[in-house]
Design a protein around this motif. Structure first.
Motif, PDB file in Angstrom:
ATOM      1  N   CYS A 100       8.913  23.190 101.612  1.00 48.55           N
ATOM      2  CA  CYS A 100       7.609  23.504 101.287  1.00 48.55           C
ATOM      3  C   CYS A 100       6.796  22.314 101.026  1.00 48.55           C
ATOM      4  O   CYS A 100       5.692  22.260 101.175  1.00 48.55           O
ATOM      5  CB  CYS A 100       7.648  24.598 100.006  1.00 48.55           C
ATOM      6  SG  CYS A 100       8.263  23.777  98.517  1.00 48.55           S
ATOM      7  N   GLU A 144      11.656  28.607 104.270  1.00 48.97           N
ATOM      8  CA  GLU A 144      11.024  28.953 102.805  1.00 48.97           C
ATOM      9  C   GLU A 144       9.919  30.082 103.292  1.00 48.97           C
ATOM     10  O   GLU A 144       9.425  29.675 104.301  1.00 48.97           O
ATOM     11  CB  GLU A 144      10.283  27.783 102.406  1.00 48.97           C
ATOM     12  CG  GLU A 144      11.441  26.790 101.785  1.00 48.97           C
ATOM     13  CD  GLU A 144      10.883  25.976 100.575  1.00 48.97           C
ATOM     14  OE1 GLU A 144      10.036  26.339  99.750  1.00 48.97           O
ATOM     15  OE2 GLU A 144      11.053  24.683 100.490  1.00 48.97           O
ATOM     16  N   CYS A 239       7.404  29.538  95.861  1.00 51.08           N
ATOM     17  CA  CYS A 239       8.283  29.640  97.025  1.00 51.08           C
ATOM     18  C   CYS A 239       9.386  30.246  96.900  1.00 51.08           C
ATOM     19  O   CYS A 239       9.949  30.213  95.932  1.00 51.08           O
ATOM     20  CB  CYS A 239       8.231  28.251  97.712  1.00 51.08           C
ATOM     21  SG  CYS A 239       9.420  27.151  96.729  1.00 51.08           S
TER      22      CYS A 239
HETATM   23 ZN    ZN Z   1       9.730  25.150  98.208  1.00 51.03          ZN
END
Ligand code: ZN
Ligand code: AMP
Length: 274
Positions: A100, A144, A239
């Motif tokens: 992420c 993710e 996330c």
């Molecule tokens: Zn993440």
């Protein structure tokens, strides 16, 4: 898999690759069904960018960086097993430890038109104290699903996918527990660890003593650091992360073969509790 491999470097057989792709396409579709843009991020990130995200403050023990060779120091004909630091140029690129980071950096300086979801499959790299089979690797695949927007939106994201993961793991007949986690790096008695225990920022789904997925909230940290805004305010982010080789490991153990595990994932797909 009779002997334990501790190199941290593993090739996947054709059958294991099929399972990884089947599983990943299920998880990617969870994201795209929820409106996520499916994107590909760069394989390396500037050290300077990762430093701005406090990566080298919070996770120095995991960090791996990439250096070009200093051609002036080259010894023609040598077959080195490693390069000493003085044979290298400065390392200004880092290997990402999570998928992420690149998503926040991609959105740097932008005003979002609304709540936004992005899904990525990243190759992530971590220096660990030890490696074991597919359970702990130096490089692994991380899917993710990342939420960026209001505080409420990013919390709903975790509630929605937390329920979905629990249903999916249950349908795959994998006994699991969900637990709050603190980052091992933080001093357990320290202020930051205390804050994390009072208001957990990370939950993990643990199968066979192995975290196979995590839910993470970052409040508006990345919104502020990357100057990403929504309606004039720094965005909040959260996330959902899946370590795919770990899923392969627990699925292979449960189903006894790659094809049987692939069949189980195909039959399940996690189409419950959307
Ligand atoms: Zn993440
Ligand atoms: P984290 O950002 O620590 O929550 O990591 C996300 C997921 O990546 C974890 O839940 C694991 O499934 C996976 N993971 C983390 N470290 C490793 C590793 N060294 N080898 C394989 N998978 C890992």
């Amino acid at each position: 898999m009779s002997t334990v491999d501790r190199s941290g470097l593993q090739a996947l057989s054709a059958e294991a690759t099929t399972l990884l792709r089947t599983l990943d396409s299920v998880l990617e579709s969870w994201g795209t069904d929820a409106g996520a843009a499916s994107m590909i991020m760069p394989p390396l990130l500037p050290v300077e960018s990762l430093a701005r995200l406090d990566f080298y403050e919070n996770f120095p023990h995991q960090a791996l960086v990439v250096s070009p060779l200093d051609l002036a120091k080259r010894e023609p004909g040598a077959r080195p097993a490693h390069f000493d630091p003085d044979a290298l140029l400065p390392a200004s690129l880092g290997l990402p430890s999570a998928a992420c980071f690149a998503v926040y950096l991609y959105h740097e300086g932008r005003a979002l038109p609304g709540n936004t979801t992005v899904t990525v499959l990243g190759r992530c790299f971590r220096r660990e104290e030890g490696y074991q089979d597919l359970r702990r690797l130096i490089g692994f695949h991380m899917r993710e699903i990342v939420a960026m927007g209001t505080r409420e939106f990013v919390q709903q994201h975790l509630d929605r996918f937390g329920a979905r993961i629990a249903d999916f793991i249950t349908a795959l007949d994998l006994p699991f527990r969900k637990e709050a986690a603190t980052d091992p790096f933080y001093d357990r008695g320290g202020q930051r660890a205390l804050l994390q225990r009072l208001s957990p920022v990370k939950h993990e789904f643990v199968v066979d003593d192995l975290a196979i997925a995590s839910l993470n909230v970052h409040r508006n940290f990345f919104g502020e650091r990357c100057d990403i805004s929504l309606a004039g305010e720094p965005i909040f982010t959260s996330c959902v992360a899946f370590g795919l080789e770990r899923w392969l490991s627990v699925l292979h153990k449960r189903y006894g073969s790659w094809p049987a595990a692939t069949e189980a994932v195909r039959n399940t797909r996690g189409e419950v509790a959307a």
